[in-house]
Structure formats: C-alpha cells, structure tokens
Design a protein around this motif. Sequence first.
Motif, PDB file in Angstrom:
ATOM      1  N   GLU A 101      71.939   7.684  44.484  1.00  0.00           N
ATOM      2  CA  GLU A 101      71.021   6.872  45.583  1.00  0.00           C
ATOM      3  C   GLU A 101      70.792   7.626  46.775  1.00  0.00           C
ATOM      4  OE1 GLU A 101      72.832   2.855  45.655  1.00  0.00           O
ATOM      5  OE2 GLU A 101      72.231   2.658  43.756  1.00  0.00           O
ATOM      6  N   ASP A 102      71.605   8.621  47.144  1.00  0.00           N
ATOM      7  CA  ASP A 102      71.388   9.396  48.396  1.00  0.00           C
ATOM      8  C   ASP A 102      70.663  10.667  47.855  1.00  0.00           C
ATOM      9  OD1 ASP A 102      73.181   7.726  49.995  1.00  0.00           O
ATOM     10  OD2 ASP A 102      74.687   8.866  49.564  1.00  0.00           O
ATOM     11  N   ASP A 106      66.810  14.851  50.823  1.00  0.00           N
ATOM     12  CA  ASP A 106      67.039  14.341  52.052  1.00  0.00           C
ATOM     13  C   ASP A 106      67.953  15.268  52.773  1.00  0.00           C
ATOM     14  OD1 ASP A 106      65.387  12.202  52.040  1.00  0.00           O
ATOM     15  OD2 ASP A 106      66.641  10.945  51.217  1.00  0.00           O
ATOM     16  N   ARG A 126      68.392   4.107  56.405  1.00  0.00           N
ATOM     17  CA  ARG A 126      67.620   3.646  55.431  1.00  0.00           C
ATOM     18  C   ARG A 126      66.195   3.061  55.822  1.00  0.00           C
ATOM     19  NH1 ARG A 126      69.456   6.849  51.950  1.00  0.00           N
ATOM     20  NH2 ARG A 126      71.635   6.633  51.199  1.00  0.00           N
ATOM     21  N   ARG A 129      64.866   0.532  50.829  1.00  0.00           N
ATOM     22  CA  ARG A 129      65.900  -0.072  49.972  1.00  0.00           C
ATOM     23  C   ARG A 129      65.483  -0.116  48.609  1.00  0.00           C
ATOM     24  NH1 ARG A 129      70.814   0.189  52.669  1.00  0.00           N
ATOM     25  NH2 ARG A 129      71.868  -0.354  50.932  1.00  0.00           N
ATOM     26  N   THR A 130      65.839  -0.062  47.527  1.00  0.00           N
ATOM     27  CA  THR A 130      65.670  -0.210  46.183  1.00  0.00           C
ATOM     28  C   THR A 130      66.453  -1.639  45.257  1.00  0.00           C
ATOM     29  OG1 THR A 130      67.270   1.466  45.155  1.00  0.00           O
ATOM     30  CG2 THR A 130      64.868   2.178  45.890  1.00  0.00           C
ATOM     31  N   THR A 196      65.158   7.914  56.188  1.00  0.00           N
ATOM     32  CA  THR A 196      65.114   8.301  54.570  1.00  0.00           C
ATOM     33  C   THR A 196      64.886   7.109  53.620  1.00  0.00           C
ATOM     34  OG1 THR A 196      67.585   7.923  54.187  1.00  0.00           O
ATOM     35  CG2 THR A 196      66.663  10.118  54.991  1.00  0.00           C
ATOM     36  N   ASN A 197      64.230   7.273  52.406  1.00  0.00           N
ATOM     37  CA  ASN A 197      64.228   6.162  51.400  1.00  0.00           C
ATOM     38  C   ASN A 197      65.305   6.239  50.524  1.00  0.00           C
ATOM     39  OD1 ASN A 197      61.996   5.004  52.530  1.00  0.00           O
ATOM     40  ND2 ASN A 197      60.593   6.643  51.239  1.00  0.00           N
ATOM     41  N   ARG A 198      65.978   5.243  49.982  1.00  0.00           N
ATOM     42  CA  ARG A 198      67.009   5.300  49.217  1.00  0.00           C
ATOM     43  C   ARG A 198      66.507   5.432  47.883  1.00  0.00           C
ATOM     44  NH1 ARG A 198      72.120   3.869  50.121  1.00  0.00           N
ATOM     45  NH2 ARG A 198      73.660   3.392  48.215  1.00  0.00           N
TER      46      ARG A 198
END
Length: 315
Positions: A101-102, A106, A126, A129-130, A196-198
């Motif tokens: 998930e990281d 990134d 974040r 989040r997903t 960043t996007n998860r």
Amino acid sequence: MSENFVIIIPQFNDWEALNLLIEKINADVSTSILANTTLLVVDDCSSRLRTLPFATFSGKEIKVLRLYRNLGHQKAIAIGLSYVAEHLPTDKVIVMDADGEDAPSDINSLVRKSLEEPDKIIFAERNKRTEGLLFRSFYIIYKLIFNLLTGKMITFGNFSLIPKSRLQNLVRVSEIWNNYPGGIIKSRIPYDSVLTNRAKRLAGESKMNFVSLVLHGLSAISVMIDTTAVRILIFSIFMSGVAIAFIFVILFLKLIGNATPGWASTLGSTLMILMLQAFLISLFLVFMVLQYRSQQHFIPAVHYRDFVEKVDTIA
C-alpha cells in the motif's frame, strides 16, 4: 559519491506480499537509488514460516531481522531503526509497509524532497486513500480527535525517509516505541511531507480492522498525553464554568417563582456533581502525567537488543 540507502520493512505473515513488493521495488525505484540499497525486513515473529525463497533483489542485499516475540508494527519499526543506527552505514533510511500500500515509486519522490530539505524527515502524506467508505470515515474522525486533543495535525503514516543526520536523534525518542509518526511530532525533530496516493494491497487481506484502528488512534494520542491531559483539564474548567452559569440561572428562576417544585434543586445538584467529578478526574489525569514524566522511559537505541533473536543475510 553515491548515497547508501536502507529500506526497513516490518512484516507479520505477509511473505507473499513482501515478495511482490520486492519485485515492484526493483521495477519502480530509480536505479541510482536501488544500486546502493539494503533491504532490512523486520520479521515480527511471524506465526507462518517463510516457505518460498525471497524474490531476487536488485540492490545490495536483503537482511532479515527476526524478533523473539510479536510486538506490533510500531515497535518493529523502532527496533529496525535502532539496528540500522548501530550496525548499518547509511545516508538515508526509508520506512515502508510490506503489503504494497506504500507504493515503491513514491520512494523516488521522498528522495527528491530530501534533496531539497536534507535535514528533515520526509513523510508520504496521503492525497488519496483506497480503503472503504467506513474506514475512511473513521480515519477522518480520528484525525479530528487527534487535532482537538493535541493541537497537532497528523496526515501521514509510517512511510517516510529519515536522513542520517536525524537517525541517532530518532532512535533515542522513547515515544516511537508506541507510535512512530506521533513520536516524531512529539520529539520536535523537523519534518516535511510530499503528497502521494495510497496503493492497493499486493496480496492477502488487511490486518487493520476497526479495533486495530481505534488502538492505533489511541496510541498516537497517548504519545502526546501531557498536552492532551492539560487540554482536557482546560475543557473541564470551561464546562464547569458553563455549569455554574446554569446553576445561577436555575437559582434565579427559583427565586422569581418560575421553577417547578423540586426541579431546581435536582438539576442544580446534578450539575454540581457532574462538574466536580469532571474536574477531579481531569486533575487526577494531569498529576498522573506529571508523575509519568519523572520516570525513566524505554529508549529504543538502548533496549532494542532484548527483542532481537537473529539477523540473517540473504545473498
């Protein structure tokens, strides 16, 4: 001269996701970074033994630090950082989760930001989040409560980059044993963040449930318990003032004869009891915190060795 990197990955029974993560690190991380990178996997005493070999790593080597007992994610990170600070020569340390998930891509952003702010810890903040709607809703509530009780904003997790200049400071911050990002906020070590996007989990199911989220939130708040206790005391004093004001209103209504018989005395005494209870509990909490501050605390850099069973190097 090229910089040396160490990527710390705590994991518990996530061997399959970890192998997929290593492959993504090989593919997504810049070659100039990867060539000088050591992967330190902190095995948090997994109950399932690793049966498959590690995926081929394009960096220097993989080290597996095995713990004697399961301590949880935050303590595993503190032990990994302490081991690196004592045994591995490095210029930058990156902390990330094993589930994927990281996003490894990134890491490049963290390194670029670190070049602009070389003396700061850089977090991955974040942007998107997903997780499901329920989890995100409770996470927003957690951030609001954290801000209300501590006066600080927390918009990041464990995914971060620590420069060499701050590593020795960090492993002597006792609060990271309980909550890594909260400990950094409490320590006043300078930090910054990049958006960043998860990413999505690579394999298996998430171990974070509602109970885990609540425990994680409480551990983050407990790191700043001194500030929290004082804020609760101030709020209690404020509410006591409101209660006293209501009591005067009740007495005024009683005197002019607009109060139902028995109503004024019942409500007034109830407010007085609630006011005294809240104030005394808050005052007791503040004194407990002051007593806690006078005690010797757990220092990860000093005590981490008690939990390390062995360290294996994977060629």
